[in-house]
Design a protein around this motif. Structure first.
Motif, short mmCIF file in Angstrom:
data_model
loop_
_atom_site.label_atom_id
_atom_site.label_comp_id
_atom_site.label_asym_id
_atom_site.label_seq_id
_atom_site.Cartn_x
_atom_site.Cartn_y
_atom_site.Cartn_z
N VAL A 33 0.87 -1.16 0.00
CA VAL A 33 0.00 0.00 0.00
C VAL A 33 0.92 1.23 0.00
N MET A 34 0.64 2.16 -0.88
CA MET A 34 1.46 3.37 -0.98
C MET A 34 0.63 4.57 -0.55
N ASN A 35 1.25 5.39 0.26
CA ASN A 35 0.57 6.54 0.84
C ASN A 35 1.37 7.81 0.61
N TRP A 36 0.67 8.91 0.52
CA TRP A 36 1.27 10.25 0.60
C TRP A 36 0.75 10.90 1.87
N TYR A 37 1.67 11.34 2.71
CA TYR A 37 1.36 12.12 3.90
C TYR A 37 1.91 13.53 3.71
N LYS A 53 -2.66 -2.12 -3.36
CA LYS A 53 -1.95 -2.91 -4.38
C LYS A 53 -2.87 -3.23 -5.55
N TYR A 54 -4.18 -3.08 -5.32
CA TYR A 54 -5.16 -3.28 -6.40
C TYR A 54 -5.54 -1.96 -7.06
N SER A 55 -4.87 -0.88 -6.64
CA SER A 55 -5.08 0.47 -7.18
C SER A 55 -6.40 1.11 -6.78
N PHE A 67 -6.69 16.32 -5.84
CA PHE A 67 -5.49 15.49 -5.90
C PHE A 67 -5.84 14.11 -6.46
N ALA A 68 -4.87 13.51 -7.12
CA ALA A 68 -5.06 12.15 -7.63
C ALA A 68 -3.78 11.35 -7.42
N ILE A 69 -3.93 10.19 -6.79
CA ILE A 69 -2.80 9.30 -6.57
C ILE A 69 -2.85 8.18 -7.61
N SER A 70 -1.69 7.77 -8.09
CA SER A 70 -1.61 6.67 -9.05
C SER A 70 -0.28 5.94 -8.84
N LEU A 80 1.59 11.68 -7.13
CA LEU A 80 0.50 12.48 -6.57
C LEU A 80 0.35 13.70 -7.45
N GLN A 81 -0.73 13.71 -8.23
CA GLN A 81 -1.05 14.87 -9.06
C GLN A 81 -1.87 15.82 -8.20
N MET A 82 -1.38 17.04 -8.06
CA MET A 82 -2.04 18.03 -7.21
C MET A 82 -2.47 19.21 -8.06
N ASN A 83 -3.76 19.43 -8.14
CA ASN A 83 -4.34 20.53 -8.91
C ASN A 83 -5.05 21.51 -7.99
N SER A 84 -5.33 22.69 -8.51
CA SER A 84 -6.05 23.72 -7.76
C SER A 84 -5.43 23.91 -6.37
N LEU A 85 -4.14 24.05 -6.35
CA LEU A 85 -3.44 24.13 -5.07
C LEU A 85 -3.79 25.39 -4.31
N ARG A 86 -3.82 25.25 -2.99
CA ARG A 86 -4.20 26.34 -2.07
C ARG A 86 -3.04 26.60 -1.11
N PRO A 87 -2.97 27.77 -0.53
CA PRO A 87 -1.92 28.03 0.46
C PRO A 87 -1.91 27.01 1.60
#
Length: 114
Positions: A33-37, A53-55, A67-70, A80-87
Motif C-alpha cells: 500500500v502506498m501513501n502520501w502524507y 496494491k489493487y489500485s 489530488f489524484a494518486i496513481s 501524486l497529481q495536485m491541482n487547484s493548489l491552495r496556500p
C-alpha cells in the motif's frame, strides 16, 4: 536497502499544479500500500492519499477532487497529481510504503504562495 525517493516539490502559485513522484527500491513494490502524507509547520503529519496494491484509492476530505494518486508498478513509482493548489496545501510531503513493514521517504517541500 530500502529507499523511497520523492521529487517534484517546489513553489507554485495558488490555483497551480504540481506532480510529486516517489521511486521505491529494495522492496517488492507491487504488494505495498502506498501513501502520501504531509506535515505543515506546527501541525501533525496527516494522510493525504492512499492507493492499494489493487489500485483502489482513498483521499483526505481536504484534497478530494483536487489530488489524484496513481502507481506504476513497472517503474516502482507512485505519483501524486495536485491541482487547484491552495496556500493551506503548503507542507512537506512524504511518501510511505506499508505492509507488515513500513518505510518513509525523506520528504519534498511544497509551497503554495503568490
Amino acid at each position: 536497502q530500502v529507499q523511497l525517493v520523492e521529487s517534484g516539490g517546489g513553489l507554485v502559485q495558488p490555483g497551480g499544479s504540481l506532480r510529486l513522484s516517489c521511486v521505491a527500491s529494495g522492496i517488492t513494490f507491487s504488494i505495498y500500500v502506498m501513501n502520501w502524507y504531509r506535515q505543515a509547520p506546527g501541525k501533525q503529519r496527516e494522510l493525504v492519499a492512499q492507493i492499494s496494491k489493487y489500485s483502489s484509492t482513498n483521499y483526505a476530505d481536504s484534497v478530494k477532487g483536487r489530488f489524484a494518486i496513481s502507481r506504476d508498478n513497472a517503474k516502482n513509482t507512485v505519483y501524486l497529481q495536485m491541482n487547484s493548489l491552495r496556500p493551506e496545501d503548503t507542507a512537506v510531503y512524504y511518501c510511505n510504503a506499508q505492509t507488515a513493514h513500513e518505510y518513509w521517504g525523506q520528504g519534498t517541500q511544497v509551497t503554495v504562495s503568490s
